[in-house]
Design an enzyme around this catalytic site. Structure first.
Site, mmCIF file in Angstrom:
data_model
loop_
_atom_site.group_PDB
_atom_site.id
_atom_site.type_symbol
_atom_site.label_atom_id
_atom_site.label_comp_id
_atom_site.label_asym_id
_atom_site.label_seq_id
_atom_site.Cartn_x
_atom_site.Cartn_y
_atom_site.Cartn_z
ATOM 1 C CG LEU A 140 3.392 5.523 9.588
ATOM 2 C CD1 LEU A 140 2.278 6.463 10.078
ATOM 3 C CD2 LEU A 140 3.834 4.615 10.716
ATOM 4 C CG ASP A 141 2.744 -1.195 6.702
ATOM 5 O OD1 ASP A 141 3.856 -0.993 6.205
ATOM 6 O OD2 ASP A 141 2.498 -2.114 7.509
ATOM 7 C CE LYS A 142 -4.003 2.030 -0.340
ATOM 8 N NZ LYS A 142 -4.327 1.355 -1.632
ATOM 9 C CB THR A 144 -0.194 1.837 9.572
ATOM 10 O OG1 THR A 144 -0.094 0.413 9.532
ATOM 11 C CG2 THR A 144 0.120 2.309 10.980
ATOM 12 N NE ARG A 249 0.251 -5.498 8.455
ATOM 13 C CZ ARG A 249 0.187 -5.325 7.136
ATOM 14 N NH1 ARG A 249 0.909 -4.364 6.560
ATOM 15 N NH2 ARG A 249 -0.565 -6.112 6.404
#
Length: 330
Positions: A140-142, A144, A249
């Site tokens: 997961l992105d930082k 998210t 995104r």
């Protein structure tokens, strides 16, 4: 080679290539791990060292494997609090907070989820590819938040990786996200099928692309709520069929509805914040990230075969933004 910590011995049950015969005999060790051990000269057949994974063994051939102790993980253990949703000897499910980087990298050598897991799991990490480290099968992105599953041993890592590689098309894996986007999509439900590659204009970004290196990317979305009067934003449920970097995104920006708070893919919508009430603007500033939360995760347990299903409610700051947007009147 140093003195082995374990010696595995068996007789081939059937004629087969060496790496497959070993993975059938010792299912707790992944086939990829056996392939590496064969290449390192750690396997013998009838007393002779064999370094070719495709070497054919005959029924009854005596196989010996020198299995070295898993090497210590390179990232250091760090005592970082974790929200653990589920854990057993094979895997762990984490509810990741926004702001926590998953894996060490340039600019984030410490303070990551991997550092935290090494400290938390300790000796229960039996070695992924011969190294005592957690097996990251998705990220997961930082910015998210939400659910993430991590393997604790080679066999679990192989089984989970296989499910993620199948992208849920065999019915075992399911991932869904809550996303707050600018505007209201034309359709209440739809599918975005647009391949993704690294942007040629900015190598730090991903982009929809028709280039030769672009990878298939498919996102399904459903409109859950229209926010504001008149509408300024929408709450969507997004289901991933593939899992590319920044996929939701990029896809939502591609159809003209980038995520609120996304400074990378929604920078052109910053003026839209002028349509928000003071409360909504303050809530968006307080969120301080893209409005994306991994709310559900389902998969088949790689060892037991049991169906696992987990849910994570949106965090408080995400819910506060939703509430303020619903009350937004301009």
């Amino acid at each position: 080679m140093s003195v082995p910590s374990e010696l595995l011995e068996t007789s081939a049950a059937a004629a087969d290539r060496l790496d497959k015969a070993l993975s059938v005999a010792f299912p707790e060790v992944s086939r990829a791990r056996f392939q590496a051990l064969i290449a390192e000269g750690a396997v013998s057949v009838e007393g002779e060292t064999v370094t070719e994974t495709r070497h054919k063994v005959k029924p009854g051939d005596r196989l010996r494997v020198f299995l070295p102790e898993a090497a210590p993980a390179l990232p250091q253990a760090e005592n970082i609090a974790l929200a653990i949703v589920f854990e057993d000897k094979d895997l762990i499910v984490i509810d990741k907070p926004a702001g926590l980087v998953v894996h060490p990298g340039a600019g984030n050598e410490t303070g990551t989820l991997v550092n935290a897991l090494i400290a938390h799991c300790g000796d229960s990490l039996s070695g992924i590819g011969g190294v005592k480290r957690p097996g990251i099968v998705h990220r997961l992105d930082k910015g998210t938040s939400g659910l993430l599953v991590v393997a604790k041993n080679d066999r679990a890592h192989h089984g989970l990786s296989e499910q993620f590689a199948a992208h849920g098309r065999d019915g075992r894996l399911e991932r869904s996200y809550l996303a707050i986007v600018w505007g209201v999509p034309e359709r209440r439900a739809g599918t975005i099928a647009a391949a993704i590659d690294r942007s040629t204009a900015n190598r730090q970004k991903m982009a929809v692309s028709k280039g030769a290196n672009a990878r298939e990317a498919v996102t399904h979305y459903e409109l859950l709520d229209v926010l504001g009067k008149p509408p300024v934003a929408s709450l969507l449920r997004c289901v991933l069929e593939t899992g590319r970097t920044h996929q939701i995104r990029v896809h939502m920006s591609h159809i003209g509805h980038p995520l609120l708070g996304d400074s990378v893919y929604g920078s052109g919508f910053q003026t839209s914040a002028k349509k928000l009430s003071d409360d909504a603007r303050q809530a968006l500033n307080a969120l301080n990230r893209q409005a994306l939360h991994a709310t559900s995760l389902g998969f088949e347990h790689p060892l037991t075969g049991k169906t696992m299903q987990f849910e994570s409610p949106a965090p408080e700051e995400f819910g506060r933004l939703l509430s303020s947007l619903r009350l937004n009147n301009t």
